[in-house]
Scaffold this motif. Structure first.
Motif, short mmCIF file in Angstrom:
data_model
loop_
_atom_site.label_atom_id
_atom_site.label_comp_id
_atom_site.label_asym_id
_atom_site.label_seq_id
_atom_site.Cartn_x
_atom_site.Cartn_y
_atom_site.Cartn_z
N LYS A 194 7.26 -81.90 -12.66
CA LYS A 194 8.26 -81.79 -13.73
C LYS A 194 8.23 -80.42 -14.38
O LYS A 194 9.29 -79.82 -14.62
CB LYS A 194 8.04 -82.89 -14.77
N GLU A 195 7.04 -79.93 -14.67
CA GLU A 195 6.92 -78.62 -15.31
C GLU A 195 7.43 -77.51 -14.40
O GLU A 195 8.09 -76.58 -14.85
CB GLU A 195 5.46 -78.36 -15.70
N ARG A 198 11.21 -77.63 -14.38
CA ARG A 198 11.70 -77.11 -15.66
C ARG A 198 11.65 -75.58 -15.69
O ARG A 198 12.62 -74.92 -16.10
CB ARG A 198 10.86 -77.70 -16.79
#
Length: 238
Positions: A194-195, A198
């Motif tokens: 997810k990071e 992002r």
């Protein structure tokens, strides 16, 4: 083209509101000529995102496979494409964007895939082409759970792992995300995925004058998301 299991097609016109004529537009002072004659989609960036979300809801709620007329779809878009969303996806065989977003047909999604859904020069050029030349109003950086490339990066951070050939250099862009996510509660690999997505989405807007110009003009939106291999659901990351 989306189909439901009663055999009724969802008309492509429900998704694509197409104007007419050859279109050219300026980005950052440069004028982009359309690569092939034909109109771009007039679907707004918000409508494109809504179409992906509703498509994924169909995929999760009604995953039955249906028969579709691929020959007719192929013939309909052979001379011109007007995709309404661009997807940067992992090369993982379990994450086919056209299916997980609801069974969209030929000519609707502009897709770039590589291990770890990363952005190198070729991928950046691809998404710039999709946005600036083909008129796609939405870019989704699509991570997924249990990602092998992300696992490898996490092992570099926690175990000082090494990999042969080009695999090591390939996963280097994921390492900062793994370092940042290492102390977070929850699954280390999925948090890193997810990071990384992002950060990739932010980097696209910051590093490309072409994309930045389209965003400023209200013609493009870039979002990050993660696909759950178990549930089939796509979650959008703020």
């Amino acid at each position: 083209m989306c189909y439901t299991c009663d055999g009724k097609a969802v008309d492509r016109r429900d998704f694509l509101k197409v104007g007419a004529g050859l279109v050219a537009f300026g980005v950052g002072g440069a004028t982009w000529a359309r690569a092939a004659q034909g109109a771009v989609t007039a679907l707004s960036l918000d409508d494109a995102l809504a179409a992906l979300k509703s498509g994924n809801e169909r995929y999760v709620g009604h995953p039955e496979l249906c028969s579709i007329d691929l020959a007719a779809q192929r013939n309909a878009v052979a001379a011109h494409q007007a995709p309404w969303a661009t997807i940067i996806s992992c090369a993982d065989s379990r994450v086919p964007p056209e299916l997980i977003f609801g069974g969209h047909g030929v000519g609707e999604l502009f897709v770039a895939r590589n291990a770890g859904n990363l952005v190198d020069t070729a991928t950046l050029g691809t998404v710039e082409y999709g946005a600036a030349v083909l008129g796609s109003p939405l870019i989704v950086v699509l991570a997924h759970t249990n990602c092998g490339a992300v696992k490898a990066a996490c092992d570099v951070v926690t175990k000082n792992a090494t990999y042969p050939g080009a695999i090591g250099p390939m996963i280097e862009p994921i390492l900062p995300a793994a370092i940042a996510a290492r102390s977070e509660a929850g699954d280390f690999v999925d948090n890193t995925a997810k990071e990384s997505a992002r950060r990739t989405a932010r980097r696209l807007a910051a590093s490309s004058k072409v994309l930045a110009g389209l965003i400023k003009a209200g013609k493009l939106k870039i979002v990050a998301a993660i696909y759950d291999l178990q549930t089939g659901a796509v979650t959008y990351i703020e």
